[in-house]
Design an enzyme around this catalytic site. Structure first.
Site, PDB file in Angstrom:
ATOM      1  N   THR A 146       0.994  -1.385   0.115  1.00 16.81           N
ATOM      2  CA  THR A 146      -0.295  -0.131   0.404  1.00 16.81           C
ATOM      3  C   THR A 146       1.101   1.001   0.079  1.00 16.81           C
ATOM      4  O   THR A 146       1.994   1.639   0.748  1.00 16.81           O
ATOM      5  CB  THR A 146      -1.059  -0.117   1.437  1.00 16.81           C
ATOM      6  OG1 THR A 146      -1.312   1.318   1.229  1.00 16.81           O
ATOM      7  CG2 THR A 146      -0.109  -0.110   2.289  1.00 16.81           C
ATOM      8  N   TYR A 158      -1.693   0.207  10.333  1.00 19.67           N
ATOM      9  CA  TYR A 158      -1.999  -0.078   9.409  1.00 19.67           C
ATOM     10  C   TYR A 158      -0.481  -0.509   8.177  1.00 19.67           C
ATOM     11  O   TYR A 158      -0.198  -1.648   7.287  1.00 19.67           O
ATOM     12  CB  TYR A 158      -3.109   0.089   8.411  1.00 19.67           C
ATOM     13  CG  TYR A 158      -3.787  -0.296   6.828  1.00 19.67           C
ATOM     14  CD1 TYR A 158      -3.803  -1.808   7.309  1.00 19.67           C
ATOM     15  CD2 TYR A 158      -3.336   0.461   5.442  1.00 19.67           C
ATOM     16  CE1 TYR A 158      -3.533  -2.166   5.025  1.00 19.67           C
ATOM     17  CE2 TYR A 158      -3.439  -0.128   4.785  1.00 19.67           C
ATOM     18  CZ  TYR A 158      -3.988  -1.441   4.195  1.00 19.67           C
ATOM     19  OH  TYR A 158      -3.588  -1.650   2.892  1.00 19.67           O
TER      20      TYR A 158
END
Ligand code: UDP
Length: 322
Positions: free
Chosen positions: A115, A139
């Site tokens: 990501t 995250y």
């Protein structure tokens, strides 16, 4: 055969469709905690949990797995701040289980869903793969931990990986067979389309005082079918002897929240009521990536890079939802 972990989710299900179109057989491994059984329309489904290593071993014993694509992760940034253990356990520890079984079974090829959140607050736009990685939430930190593990496993054990750093995945299968369905939904485009469909009263614009031309955040929206295609190319690249590597997958164009709302109004022909709201914690003003490396090394050519096309495909899917 390719093992698609998390293949009942949003991006995994689109990949599963595209890779099956090319005649490549798939096994889908998913615990259905967030995925949808009816998104698995191609390949063979095996329900199992990455937290239970014997579930993983059983799938590798049952099928001739040559490569693994790993989509199964929790993805709510805000939740990762509130409950980091949930994120480190699933996104890191359970990924190590998967890699452990791959090593046991001598399966070398791994395509990983990473990501742009691994970069943290950008110091330079567009973001290239060489941009410093200082993630600002659990995250992003967990995804970066896995990237670190991949490098070391590659050096020590010969694992061949492609780590794909997605920007904002959006849109739906142009043929409408699968699409985006999160519960809870937090993403901008599906929420806007909920308003267009009359299922939600308004869309809150999180911050209108950012240092951007219209004051709202700019993001790089990349069509999910283009993302799927990049995974297939990344796997081919590895199987043809390509070096393990990291690739951004974005559109290279940024769109503001207001632009997304305006485009959605044009595409749907509906008025979309927007309400100005406070900034959301942890949102950088601009996130736009350069995907030149994927284009050059993987020969990736995104097909659905117009925002209106991305929203149109999402709308065609979304308006059918109950
Ligand atoms: N956003 C918004 N209202 C919403 C949801 C999102 O204004 O109800 C904004 C959000 O602040 C960000 C952009 O839309 O600037 C994209 O957010 P999303 O959650 O879709 O993806 P993210 O960039 O967080 O991965």
């Amino acid at each position: 055969m390719i093992l698609i972990v998390g293949g009942a989710g949003y991006i995994g299900s689109h990949l599963n469709k595209e890779i099956n179109k090319k005649g490549i057989e798939t096994v889908i491994f998913d615990n259905l905690s967030y995925g949808h059984r009816d998104f698995v329309k191609w390949g063979t489904f095996e329900r199992g949990d990455l937290g239970n290593i014997d579930d993983i071993r059983a799938v590798f014993k049952k099928y001739p797995i040559e490569a693994v694509m790993h989509f199964a992760a929790f993805t709510y940034v805000g939740e990762s701040v509130e409950d980091p253990q949930k994120y480190y356990t699933n996104n890191v520890k359970n990924t190590l289980n998967l890699l452990q079984v791959m090593l046991e079974e001598n399966v070398k090829y791994f395509v990983f869903s990473s990501t742009c959140a691994t970069y943290g607050n950008p110091v330079e736009i567009p973001i290239t793969e060489n941009h410093p990685q200082n993630p600002i939430n659990p995250y992003g930190k967990g995804k970066l931990m896995v990237e670190t593990v991949l490098k070391d496993y590659s050096d020590a054990y010969g694992l061949k990986y492609a780590s794909l750093r997605y920007f904002n995945a959006a849109g739906a299968d142009p043929e409408g067979e699968v699409g985006e369905l999160h519960n809870p939904e937090t993403h901008l485009i599906p929420l806007i389309l909920d308003v267009a469909a009359g299922r939600r009263e308004d869309i809150k614009i999180f911050g209108t005082d950012y240092d951007t031309p219209d004051g709202t955040c700019i993001r790089d929206y990349i069509h999910v079918t283009d993302l799927a295609e990049a995974h297939i190319l990344a796997l081919e690249y590895l199987q043809n002897g390509g070096e393990s590597d990291f690739f951004n997958l974005g559109n290279g164009n940024g769109f503001s929240v207001k632009e997304v709302i305006e485009t959605a109004e044009e595409v749907t022909g509906k008025d979309i009521r927007a309400v100005e709201a406070e900034r959301r914690a942890g949102d950088p003003p601009v996130l736009v990536g350069s995907s030149d490396k994927a284009k050059e090394k993987l020969n990736w050519k995104p097909k659905y890079d117009e925002l209106s096309t991305i929203i149109e495909t999402a709308w065609n899917w979304h308006k059918k939802l109950k």
